[in-house]
Write a protein that holds these residues in place. Structure first.
Motif: not given
Length: 282
Positions: A79-93, A158-166
């Motif tokens: 979840x990207x602020x002001x953009x919404x759920x976004x596919x990013x190459x940022x996954x950890x393991x 996602x909540x701290x990044x701008x998506x309420x309730x998530x």
């Protein structure tokens, strides 16, 4: 604890109640991490799901965090602020390092949380299973996250990044999906709308023939609100970052401990309260 192909089996009174997958072969997009699945009642009813069609990155029972300094250890979109759920190459393991202790009823594990820039967190995970009655047992799950970088880190949602309730992220249990949505309740409230985002000493989710009762054991864990879904899918989590990011200074550690009662049958409020008291002495 017995092992088949490096997959420990958790047992209660000699009966298998959970399989722990230490090195899952998963695509990077799912943020590969160890998980418990299937977890079952003492009668053998499965109460977890693995990579369901609705959320393929939901992996039974484990620890998943959507934002560790911008790295996704939850899986799926970010979840990207002001953009919404976004596919990013940022996954950890999360990478299993070793078991410090292994018994039939539990283990102590060391893990490394690794992303593109290297290791961010070192985790010690302690899991123990205890028989409560002939129809219920308890899973005691503690995780300790230590910042092993020379810089401050923070955990978000996602909540701290701008998506309420998530405000998902932390301990998470993906429960069994059935035709009817499960009932969810606490000592004083009932229903997803009332329970989600609330702080409560315990929370119960009851399906057709099973009940799960969750409780934060430490004072800090009890401060974290519950993340609850029943209608879209059945899942319960303890929110690490509900309304603000959680900072971790170099060398500092964040610790959370959740106990879950796994019971056969559909427990009512007094029954759920009695079992969780027996499990954690609330």
């Amino acid at each position: 604890m017995t092992t088949t192909n490096d997959t420990p089996v958790l047992r209660v009174a000699g009966r298998p109640v959970g399989r722990y997958v230490t090195r899952p072969e998963l695509p990077a997009r799912l943020s590969p991490r160890p998980y418990l699945h299937p977890v079952t009642t003492l009668a053998g009813t499965a109460v977890t799901e693995l990579s369901p069609a609705d959320h393929t990155h939901h992996l039974g029972v484990g620890v998943a965090v959507p934002d560790v300094e911008g790295h996704n250890f939850w899986g799926g979109r970010t979840y990207v602020r002001d953009q919404g759920p976004t596919e990013l190459d940022n996954h950890g393991a999360q990478r299993h390092t070793t078991f410090q202790l292994r018994d039939p009823d539990g283990f102590v594990e060391e893990l490394r949380w690794v992303a593109a820039g290297g290791e961010l967190l070192r985790e010690r995970r302690t899991v123990a299973a205890t028989e409560l009655t002939d129809a219920a047992w308890a899973l005691d799950f503690t995780f300790s996250l230590t910042n092993v970088t020379p810089h401050p880190l923070s955990i978000g949602s996602p909540a701290t990044n701008g998506r309420p309730g998530a405000a998902y992220g932390g301990f998470f249990w993906r429960a069994r999906k059935e035709r009817e949505a499960p009932r969810v309740f606490t000592a004083g409230t009932e229903g997803e709308d009332e329970v989600h985002g609330a702080r409560a000493d315990w929370l119960a989710m009851a399906g057709s023939t099973w009940t799960l009762v969750f409780a934060g054991v430490t004072e800090q864990t009890r401060r974290d609100p519950w993340f609850v879904r029943t209608t879209e899918y059945p899942g319960v989590g303890s929110s690490l970052a509900h309304d603000r990011r959680v900072p971790i200074e170099p060398g500092d550690t964040v610790v959370r401990r959740i106990v879950t009662v796994v019971a056969d049958g559909h427990l009512d409020r007094p029954g759920a309260a009695a079992l969780i008291r027996k499990a954690v002495n609330l």
